[in-house]
Scaffold this motif. Structure first.
Motif, PDB file in Angstrom:
ATOM      1  N   GLU A  35      23.188  -8.093 -48.564  1.00 35.69           N
ATOM      2  CA  GLU A  35      23.938  -6.857 -48.332  1.00 35.69           C
ATOM      3  C   GLU A  35      25.430  -7.143 -48.276  1.00 35.69           C
ATOM      4  N   LEU A  36      26.183  -6.365 -49.036  1.00 36.71           N
ATOM      5  CA  LEU A  36      27.646  -6.451 -49.074  1.00 36.71           C
ATOM      6  C   LEU A  36      28.183  -5.138 -48.509  1.00 36.71           C
ATOM      7  N   THR A  37      29.026  -5.226 -47.497  1.00 35.33           N
ATOM      8  CA  THR A  37      29.472  -4.005 -46.819  1.00 35.33           C
ATOM      9  C   THR A  37      30.949  -4.082 -46.438  1.00 35.33           C
ATOM     10  N   THR A  38      31.535  -2.916 -46.264  1.00 36.54           N
ATOM     11  CA  THR A  38      32.872  -2.796 -45.692  1.00 36.54           C
ATOM     12  C   THR A  38      33.112  -1.323 -45.368  1.00 36.54           C
ATOM     13  N   TYR A  39      34.257  -1.017 -44.769  1.00 36.97           N
ATOM     14  CA  TYR A  39      34.642   0.386 -44.589  1.00 36.97           C
ATOM     15  C   TYR A  39      36.151   0.501 -44.676  1.00 36.97           C
ATOM     16  N   VAL A  40      36.600   1.698 -44.984  1.00 34.86           N
ATOM     17  CA  VAL A  40      38.027   1.993 -45.111  1.00 34.86           C
ATOM     18  C   VAL A  40      38.354   3.193 -44.240  1.00 34.86           C
ATOM     19  N   ASP A  41      39.380   3.078 -43.425  1.00 35.64           N
ATOM     20  CA  ASP A  41      39.873   4.206 -42.642  1.00 35.64           C
ATOM     21  C   ASP A  41      41.072   4.828 -43.350  1.00 35.64           C
ATOM     22  N   ILE A  42      41.050   6.150 -43.482  1.00 39.63           N
ATOM     23  CA  ILE A  42      42.126   6.843 -44.178  1.00 39.63           C
ATOM     24  C   ILE A  42      42.472   8.116 -43.412  1.00 39.63           C
ATOM     25  N   GLY A  80      23.855 -15.950 -47.190  1.00 42.46           N
ATOM     26  CA  GLY A  80      23.898 -14.502 -47.205  1.00 42.46           C
ATOM     27  C   GLY A  80      24.411 -13.926 -48.492  1.00 42.46           C
ATOM     28  N   GLN A  81      24.475 -14.743 -49.564  1.00 40.13           N
ATOM     29  CA  GLN A  81      24.960 -14.294 -50.865  1.00 40.13           C
ATOM     30  C   GLN A  81      23.923 -14.602 -51.931  1.00 40.13           C
ATOM     31  N   PRO A  82      23.998 -13.929 -53.090  1.00 39.49           N
ATOM     32  CA  PRO A  82      23.131 -14.299 -54.209  1.00 39.49           C
ATOM     33  C   PRO A  82      23.372 -15.751 -54.616  1.00 39.49           C
ATOM     34  N   GLU A  83      22.382 -16.345 -55.298  1.00 37.96           N
ATOM     35  CA  GLU A  83      22.514 -17.730 -55.751  1.00 37.96           C
ATOM     36  C   GLU A  83      23.409 -17.804 -56.978  1.00 37.96           C
ATOM     37  N   GLY A  84      24.394 -18.706 -56.944  1.00 37.98           N
ATOM     38  CA  GLY A  84      25.297 -18.875 -58.070  1.00 37.98           C
ATOM     39  C   GLY A  84      24.698 -19.765 -59.143  1.00 37.98           C
ATOM     40  N   ALA A 214      30.986   1.641 -47.215  1.00 42.32           N
ATOM     41  CA  ALA A 214      30.429   1.261 -48.521  1.00 42.32           C
ATOM     42  C   ALA A 214      29.421   0.139 -48.331  1.00 42.32           C
ATOM     43  N   THR A 215      28.288   0.257 -49.005  1.00 41.70           N
ATOM     44  CA  THR A 215      27.211  -0.728 -48.893  1.00 41.70           C
ATOM     45  C   THR A 215      26.598  -0.974 -50.261  1.00 41.70           C
ATOM     46  N   ARG A 216      26.276  -2.213 -50.524  1.00 43.10           N
ATOM     47  CA  ARG A 216      25.594  -2.591 -51.763  1.00 43.10           C
ATOM     48  C   ARG A 216      24.552  -3.641 -51.425  1.00 43.10           C
ATOM     49  N   ARG A 217      23.307  -3.453 -51.884  1.00 39.60           N
ATOM     50  CA  ARG A 217      22.235  -4.425 -51.652  1.00 39.60           C
ATOM     51  C   ARG A 217      21.771  -4.970 -53.000  1.00 39.60           C
ATOM     52  N   THR A 218      21.989  -6.256 -53.195  1.00 40.53           N
ATOM     53  CA  THR A 218      21.627  -6.887 -54.465  1.00 40.53           C
ATOM     54  C   THR A 218      21.312  -8.359 -54.220  1.00 40.53           C
ATOM     55  N   GLY A 219      20.630  -8.979 -55.154  1.00 41.70           N
ATOM     56  CA  GLY A 219      20.303 -10.399 -55.058  1.00 41.70           C
ATOM     57  C   GLY A 219      20.281 -11.023 -56.433  1.00 41.70           C
ATOM     58  N   GLY A 220      20.438 -12.328 -56.494  1.00 42.68           N
ATOM     59  CA  GLY A 220      20.386 -13.039 -57.762  1.00 42.68           C
ATOM     60  C   GLY A 220      19.879 -14.453 -57.546  1.00 42.68           C
ATOM     61  N   ARG A 221      19.167 -14.965 -58.567  1.00 42.29           N
ATOM     62  CA  ARG A 221      18.623 -16.316 -58.444  1.00 42.29           C
ATOM     63  C   ARG A 221      18.324 -16.888 -59.821  1.00 42.29           C
ATOM     64  N   VAL A 222      18.544 -18.209 -59.966  1.00 41.50           N
ATOM     65  CA  VAL A 222      18.135 -18.904 -61.182  1.00 41.50           C
ATOM     66  C   VAL A 222      16.627 -19.136 -61.103  1.00 41.50           C
ATOM     67  N   ILE A 223      15.889 -18.509 -62.017  1.00 37.70           N
ATOM     68  CA  ILE A 223      14.436 -18.631 -62.029  1.00 37.70           C
ATOM     69  C   ILE A 223      13.990 -19.834 -62.848  1.00 37.70           C
ATOM     70  N   GLN A 224      14.691 -20.107 -63.950  1.00 31.62           N
ATOM     71  CA  GLN A 224      14.331 -21.225 -64.818  1.00 31.62           C
ATOM     72  C   GLN A 224      15.578 -22.031 -65.188  1.00 31.62           C
ATOM     73  N   PRO A 225      15.884 -23.083 -64.426  1.00 33.42           N
ATOM     74  CA  PRO A 225      17.059 -23.906 -64.726  1.00 33.42           C
ATOM     75  C   PRO A 225      17.023 -24.517 -66.123  1.00 33.42           C
ATOM     76  N   ALA A 226      15.830 -24.752 -66.665  1.00 37.15           N
ATOM     77  CA  ALA A 226      15.705 -25.387 -67.980  1.00 37.15           C
ATOM     78  C   ALA A 226      16.266 -24.530 -69.100  1.00 37.15           C
ATOM     79  N   LYS A 227      16.547 -23.259 -68.844  1.00 36.42           N
ATOM     80  CA  LYS A 227      17.094 -22.381 -69.876  1.00 36.42           C
ATOM     81  C   LYS A 227      18.610 -22.494 -69.996  1.00 36.42           C
ATOM     82  N   PHE A 228      19.235 -23.333 -69.169  1.00 37.10           N
ATOM     83  CA  PHE A 228      20.694 -23.437 -69.150  1.00 37.10           C
ATOM     84  C   PHE A 228      21.146 -24.885 -69.325  1.00 37.10           C
ATOM     85  N   ARG A 229      22.385 -25.028 -69.779  1.00 37.12           N
ATOM     86  CA  ARG A 229      23.024 -26.347 -69.846  1.00 37.12           C
ATOM     87  C   ARG A 229      24.526 -26.167 -69.630  1.00 37.12           C
TER      88      ARG A 229
END
Length: 236
Positions: A35-42, A80-84, A214-229
């Motif tokens: 989850e990525l969050t913040t708020y703005v006061d205006i 607490g972040q997606p996998e790079g 503002a809120t955003r819920r997302t995730g990321g992960r390398v599923i198959q390392p063999a597909k990259f170089r």
């Protein structure tokens, strides 16, 4: 999420021979949703006097969240972040053959080090500075490795494969990994909630302030390392 942990083992058989079983080469991988969050006061005065004030806040939030997600997907910097993809262990590397520069030979080696089924679906990724350097590289016959797109909607290419710009990739420098090539189906992004914006005019109403969450819920992960170089800038 299902992930492949091995390959099946098909065999040729004669007319009367029985089939042989392949042990299941599949497992389950969890893509954690962060989850990525913040708020703005205006001030309410600004909201009332400037018709585009709230729209500007929303635009600023969209740009900020997009930049933070992109950074995490490339090189996660903490829990607490997606996998790079660039910080994932197990992704093989090719060295550039030069201590501080990219070489044409290294790009060819990097590309053809991947199995054909991944290479033929592969896409290059790098930042704009690196892409600018690659536009000057030529092969042994004097042909540029980079080729422009001649058709609207089609990507430019390097060695015949598409290239995308990821601003958070490292610059070219000794020991750095400025380029990655691979089949990006090996990296999964899971979106649970698109950017959600909640306008709360009550929490600071007595101060004449509106709070925009503002809120955003997302995730990321390398599923198959063999597909990259990756390409590493090093002499050897």
């Amino acid at each position: 999420m299902t992930t492949r942990t091995g390959i099946t083992n098909a065999k040729w058989k004669g007319e009367t021979q029985a089939q042989e079983e392949s042990a299941p080469g599949f497992g389950q991988a969890e893509v954690v949703v962060n989850e990525l969050t913040t708020y703005v006061d205006i001030s309410n005065t600004l909201l009332a006097d400037a018709s585009q004030a709230e729209a500007e806040v929303r635009q600023a939030l969209t740009e900020d969240f997009g930049a933070k997600e992109g950074l995490a997907f490339v090189k996660r910097s903490g829990d607490g972040q997606p996998e790079g993809v660039m910080t994932k262990a197990g992704i093989a590397e090719t060295v550039s053959g030069h201590a501080t520069q990219i070489t044409a030979d290294a790009l060819v080696t990097q590309m053809y080090a991947l199995p054909a089924m991944y290479r033929n679906a592969g896409t290059w990724a790098m930042n704009g500075t690196t892409l600018g350097l690659l536009r000057l590289l030529k092969d042994g016959g004097g042909r540029f490795l980079w080729q422009p797109s001649y058709q609207a909607g089609q990507p430019e290419t390097i060695l015949g494969r598409p290239v995308i710009e990821l601003p958070d990739m490292p610059d070219v420098a000794g020991g750095a990994f400025p380029i990655i090539f691979g089949d990006w189906s090996g990296y999964r992004i899971v979106d649970r909630v698109s950017l959600s914006v909640l306008v709360n005019p009550y929490i600071r109403a007595t101060e004449g302030i509106t709070r925009i969450h503002a809120t955003r819920r997302t995730g990321g992960r390398v599923i198959q390392p063999a597909k990259f170089r990756k390409l590493k800038i090093a002499a050897s």
